[in-house]
Enzyme design. Structure first.
Site, short mmCIF file in Angstrom:
data_model
loop_
_atom_site.label_atom_id
_atom_site.label_comp_id
_atom_site.label_asym_id
_atom_site.label_seq_id
_atom_site.Cartn_x
_atom_site.Cartn_y
_atom_site.Cartn_z
CD GLU A 145 35.11 43.21 50.15
OE1 GLU A 145 36.19 42.83 49.67
OE2 GLU A 145 34.10 43.36 49.46
CD GLU A 178 37.77 41.97 44.74
OE1 GLU A 178 36.56 41.99 44.49
OE2 GLU A 178 38.23 42.02 45.89
O1 LIG Z 1 33.69 39.82 47.30
C1 LIG Z 1 34.54 40.69 47.17
O2 LIG Z 1 35.70 40.56 47.57
C2 LIG Z 1 34.21 41.94 46.55
O3 LIG Z 1 34.97 42.90 46.67
C3 LIG Z 1 32.97 42.04 45.77
O4 LIG Z 1 32.86 43.28 45.21
#
Ligand SMILES: O=C(O)C(=O)CO
Length: 270
Positions: A246, A143
């Site tokens: 998230e 990522e």
């Molecule tokens: O901080 C983030 O965006 C994450 O996905 C860490 O795993």
């Protein structure tokens, strides 16, 4: 509408970790993701998933000494043995939780080492790890993360992540495309979704409002438009991944703060 997964490291902060599964299911989520399962026996987490009819869609491999500030080992020369032990542990948990993908964080760039050396270590480690993942039928993800939130993080851009995946040359290595990080580092997010989703190299998406990383109906990105783009491109190219929520609820750790902040999702569900 995309398939949304609740990120249990950030959502429901007022609840103990194991109680967040229940809360996510009550809010209508069918999938969950989080950073690390390792403080709990896999069987205990699997029971929570099963009791709530939830799918585990993503978690992270061990990142090194998180409390000491480490953010992954994959690009760090000299830490290869620890990296391999972490991947083995993550794949064991993934099997127990029936989780199809694991995020492998790149790490922070140590001072005094060249980018070339870190990149060579990263590719070498990822090639080994993706080979292990292939044996179990699971995907590993890398990522790009913005350096405002994570100063010194090695992987920041989508084009770099896709070049790494190409260099590693293992079909079980994919990119975790977090649109929050992408907007901060690169912008032009809708066009990047159009560019990268059809490549078959994006294993997972994540969202949050920019710049505060709160609910997606806050901030400078207009998510209803982006969800339409994701739906359109997915229908055209067959992408069937999850979109991880998230973000930190703006109301913080107050009772029902996460649920109250899900108006954006209720509006989509109609
Ligand atoms: O901080 C983030 O965006 C994450 O996905 C860490 O795993």
């Amino acid at each position: 509408m995309p398939r949304f997964a609740a990120n249990l490291s950030m959502l429901y902060p007022e609840l103990a970790f194991l109680d967040r599964f229940d809360a996510a299911a009550k809010d209508g989520f069918e999938g969950v993701e989080y950073l690390f399962p390792y403080d709990f026996p896999a069987a205990e987490i699997a029971a929570r998933l099963q009791a709530n009819g939830l799918q585990q869609v993503l978690f992270n491999a061990p990142p090194g000494h998180w409390e000491a500030g480490e953010r992954g080992l994959a690009c760090l020369p000299g830490r290869e043995n620890e990296f391999r032990e972490g991947i083995a542990r993550a794949l064991d948990y993934a099997a127990a939780l029936d989780c199809p993908r694991v995020h492998v964080m790149a790490g922070l760039m140590p001072s005094g080492l060249s980018r070339e050396m870190l990149e060579a270590t990263y590719i070498h480690n990822l090639r080994w790890a993706a080979g292990e993942a292939r044996k179990t039928g699971r995907d590993l993800l890398i990522e790009p993360i913005n350096t405002r939130d994570m100063p010194g993080f090695f992987l920041n851009r989508q084009d770099h992540a896709h070049a790494i995946v190409a260099a590693v040359g293992e079909p079980h290595l994919k990119v975790q495309m977090d649109l929050y990080h992408c907007q901060i580092v690169e912008g032009d997010v809708a066009m990047k979704v159009r560019e990268y989703l059809p490549t078959g190299r994006v294993g997972h998406l994540q969202i949050a409002g920019v710049p505060t990383r709160n609910e997606p109906d806050m901030g400078e990105l207009y998510h209803p438009y982006l969800f339409g783009v994701i739906d359109e491109v997915s229908a055209a190219c067959g992408w069937d991944g999850w979109v991880g929520c998230e973000y930190r609820p703006a109301r913080g750790a107050v009772v029902n703060g996460t649920t109250d902040g899900l108006g954006w999702l209720r509006a989509l569900r109609g």
